[in-house]
Scaffold this motif. Structure first.
Motif, PDB file in Angstrom:
ATOM      1  N   PHE A  58       0.844  -1.193   0.000  1.00  0.00           N
ATOM      2  CA  PHE A  58       0.000   0.000   0.000  1.00  0.00           C
ATOM      3  C   PHE A  58       0.879   1.242   0.000  1.00  0.00           C
ATOM      4  N   ASP A  59       0.263   2.340  -0.352  1.00  0.00           N
ATOM      5  CA  ASP A  59       0.928   3.632  -0.353  1.00  0.00           C
ATOM      6  C   ASP A  59       0.366   4.480   0.773  1.00  0.00           C
ATOM      7  N   ALA A  60       1.232   5.301   1.355  1.00  0.00           N
ATOM      8  CA  ALA A  60       0.814   6.210   2.421  1.00  0.00           C
ATOM      9  C   ALA A  60       1.373   7.596   2.136  1.00  0.00           C
ATOM     10  N   THR A  61       0.635   8.590   2.595  1.00  0.00           N
ATOM     11  CA  THR A  61       1.037   9.983   2.430  1.00  0.00           C
ATOM     12  C   THR A  61       1.237  10.613   3.793  1.00  0.00           C
ATOM     13  N   ILE A  62       2.346  11.297   3.974  1.00  0.00           N
ATOM     14  CA  ILE A  62       2.583  12.073   5.183  1.00  0.00           C
ATOM     15  C   ILE A  62       1.762  13.349   5.038  1.00  0.00           C
ATOM     16  N   THR A  63       0.822  13.532   5.938  1.00  0.00           N
ATOM     17  CA  THR A  63      -0.107  14.659   5.841  1.00  0.00           C
ATOM     18  C   THR A  63       0.318  15.855   6.687  1.00  0.00           C
ATOM     19  N   GLU A  64       1.189  15.610   7.656  1.00  0.00           N
ATOM     20  CA  GLU A  64       1.712  16.689   8.492  1.00  0.00           C
ATOM     21  C   GLU A  64       3.001  16.205   9.145  1.00  0.00           C
ATOM     22  N   GLN A  65       3.992  17.077   9.175  1.00  0.00           N
ATOM     23  CA  GLN A  65       5.252  16.715   9.819  1.00  0.00           C
ATOM     24  C   GLN A  65       5.943  17.994  10.287  1.00  0.00           C
ATOM     25  N   HIS A  66       6.282  18.010  11.578  1.00  0.00           N
ATOM     26  CA  HIS A  66       6.977  19.149  12.173  1.00  0.00           C
ATOM     27  C   HIS A  66       8.104  18.601  13.037  1.00  0.00           C
ATOM     28  N   ALA A  67       9.312  19.046  12.765  1.00  0.00           N
ATOM     29  CA  ALA A  67      10.502  18.538  13.447  1.00  0.00           C
ATOM     30  C   ALA A  67      10.339  18.550  14.959  1.00  0.00           C
ATOM     31  N   ASP A  68      10.688  17.433  15.557  1.00  0.00           N
ATOM     32  CA  ASP A  68      10.688  17.233  17.006  1.00  0.00           C
ATOM     33  C   ASP A  68       9.295  17.280  17.633  1.00  0.00           C
ATOM     34  N   GLU A  69       8.233  17.294  16.807  1.00  0.00           N
ATOM     35  CA  GLU A  69       6.871  17.366  17.343  1.00  0.00           C
ATOM     36  C   GLU A  69       5.970  16.233  16.886  1.00  0.00           C
ATOM     37  N   ARG A  70       5.830  16.055  15.539  1.00  0.00           N
ATOM     38  CA  ARG A  70       4.818  15.105  15.064  1.00  0.00           C
ATOM     39  C   ARG A  70       5.067  14.680  13.627  1.00  0.00           C
ATOM     40  N   VAL A  71       4.557  13.488  13.328  1.00  0.00           N
ATOM     41  CA  VAL A  71       4.485  12.949  11.967  1.00  0.00           C
ATOM     42  C   VAL A  71       3.103  12.308  11.846  1.00  0.00           C
ATOM     43  N   ALA A  72       2.289  12.788  10.889  1.00  0.00           N
ATOM     44  CA  ALA A  72       0.947  12.230  10.668  1.00  0.00           C
ATOM     45  C   ALA A  72       0.879  11.663   9.256  1.00  0.00           C
ATOM     46  N   TRP A  73       0.052  10.638   9.076  1.00  0.00           N
ATOM     47  CA  TRP A  73      -0.062   9.995   7.772  1.00  0.00           C
ATOM     48  C   TRP A  73      -1.459   9.440   7.559  1.00  0.00           C
ATOM     49  N   PHE A  87       6.026  13.445  19.691  1.00  0.00           N
ATOM     50  CA  PHE A  87       7.280  13.340  20.436  1.00  0.00           C
ATOM     51  C   PHE A  87       7.260  14.395  21.537  1.00  0.00           C
ATOM     52  N   HIS A  88       7.537  13.975  22.769  1.00  0.00           N
ATOM     53  CA  HIS A  88       7.468  14.872  23.918  1.00  0.00           C
ATOM     54  C   HIS A  88       8.763  14.776  24.714  1.00  0.00           C
ATOM     55  N   ARG A  89       9.445  15.903  24.870  1.00  0.00           N
ATOM     56  CA  ARG A  89      10.671  15.951  25.652  1.00  0.00           C
ATOM     57  C   ARG A  89      10.309  15.826  27.132  1.00  0.00           C
ATOM     58  N   LEU A  90      10.830  14.805  27.798  1.00  0.00           N
ATOM     59  CA  LEU A  90      10.612  14.637  29.226  1.00  0.00           C
ATOM     60  C   LEU A  90      11.735  15.296  30.020  1.00  0.00           C
ATOM     61  N   ASN A  91      12.958  15.189  29.507  1.00  0.00           N
ATOM     62  CA  ASN A  91      14.129  15.883  30.041  1.00  0.00           C
ATOM     63  C   ASN A  91      15.209  15.817  28.962  1.00  0.00           C
ATOM     64  N   ASP A  92      16.427  16.190  29.268  1.00  0.00           N
ATOM     65  CA  ASP A  92      17.472  16.257  28.250  1.00  0.00           C
ATOM     66  C   ASP A  92      17.784  14.911  27.600  1.00  0.00           C
ATOM     67  N   THR A  93      17.511  13.821  28.293  1.00  0.00           N
ATOM     68  CA  THR A  93      17.893  12.502  27.782  1.00  0.00           C
ATOM     69  C   THR A  93      16.728  11.522  27.664  1.00  0.00           C
ATOM     70  N   GLU A  94      15.499  11.997  27.813  1.00  0.00           N
ATOM     71  CA  GLU A  94      14.345  11.101  27.769  1.00  0.00           C
ATOM     72  C   GLU A  94      13.213  11.719  26.956  1.00  0.00           C
ATOM     73  N   THR A  95      12.596  10.887  26.125  1.00  0.00           N
ATOM     74  CA  THR A  95      11.536  11.336  25.217  1.00  0.00           C
ATOM     75  C   THR A  95      10.363  10.370  25.290  1.00  0.00           C
ATOM     76  N   ARG A  96       9.152  10.905  25.300  1.00  0.00           N
ATOM     77  CA  ARG A  96       7.949  10.073  25.200  1.00  0.00           C
ATOM     78  C   ARG A  96       7.486  10.095  23.742  1.00  0.00           C
ATOM     79  N   VAL A  97       7.281   8.919  23.187  1.00  0.00           N
ATOM     80  CA  VAL A  97       6.769   8.764  21.829  1.00  0.00           C
ATOM     81  C   VAL A  97       5.371   8.177  21.946  1.00  0.00           C
ATOM     82  N   THR A  98       4.387   8.847  21.338  1.00  0.00           N
ATOM     83  CA  THR A  98       3.002   8.385  21.406  1.00  0.00           C
ATOM     84  C   THR A  98       2.471   8.144  19.999  1.00  0.00           C
TER      85      THR A  98
END
Length: 152
Positions: A58-73, A87-98
């Motif tokens: 299948f083919d997918a299109t990236i509909t929104e993308q902003h560095a260090d914030e989000r990728v939608a498709w 993508f959510h910065r928790l501290n300098d060395t930890e990130t939450r990805v949802t």
């Protein structure tokens, strides 16, 4: 249509985590059932999957993308699904990805997998494998810092 939301906390800085997520062709290294992804251009990808003995493309299109914030498709062909990774910065060395996904199962097998929680468990497993992948590397395999505005 089914909704799946899954988060994982990664012991890697935000920029590194985001940069790795933009390397779609590396997804088969941590996504179960994904055989290949080809990046066709900045906003289009072609996927080849093998899940439960069923091979699909299948083919997918990236509909929104902003560095260090989000990728939608959203998918353009094949089984319908759409989603966003944030993508959510928790501290300098930890990130939450949802991951938040809307999935419209295609056929009896996918409908049963959805109703029995198999799809949600698959997303959870993929997120855990991404965590292992990027933490083991400690650095990204590449990056794309471009911007795609919703509706463009």
């Amino acid at each position: 249509m089914s909704n799946v939301t899954e988060s994982v906390d990664v012991q890697v800085p935000l920029r590194t985590v985001y940069n790795q997520w933009t390397q779609f062709e590396s997804f088969p290294q941590f996504m179960d059932g994904v055989d290949e992804i080809r990046q066709l251009d900045e906003t289009h990808t072609h996927w080849v999957t093998s899940i439960g003995g069923v091979k699909r493309e299948f083919d997918a299109t990236i509909t929104e993308q902003h560095a260090d914030e989000r990728v939608a498709w959203t998918t353009e062909s094949g089984a319908k699904h759409a989603g966003v990774i944030t993508f959510h910065r928790l501290n300098d060395t930890e990130t939450r990805v949802t991951a938040q996904m809307d999935i419209d199962p295609d056929g009896l097998a996918e409908t049963v997998a959805d109703k029995t929680g198999v799809i949600a468990r698959k997303v959870k497993g993929d997120m855990a494998r991404f965590k292992e992948f990027i933490e083991a590397r400690g650095r990204e395999t590449g990056e794309w810092r471009g911007d795609v505005d919703a509706g463009s």
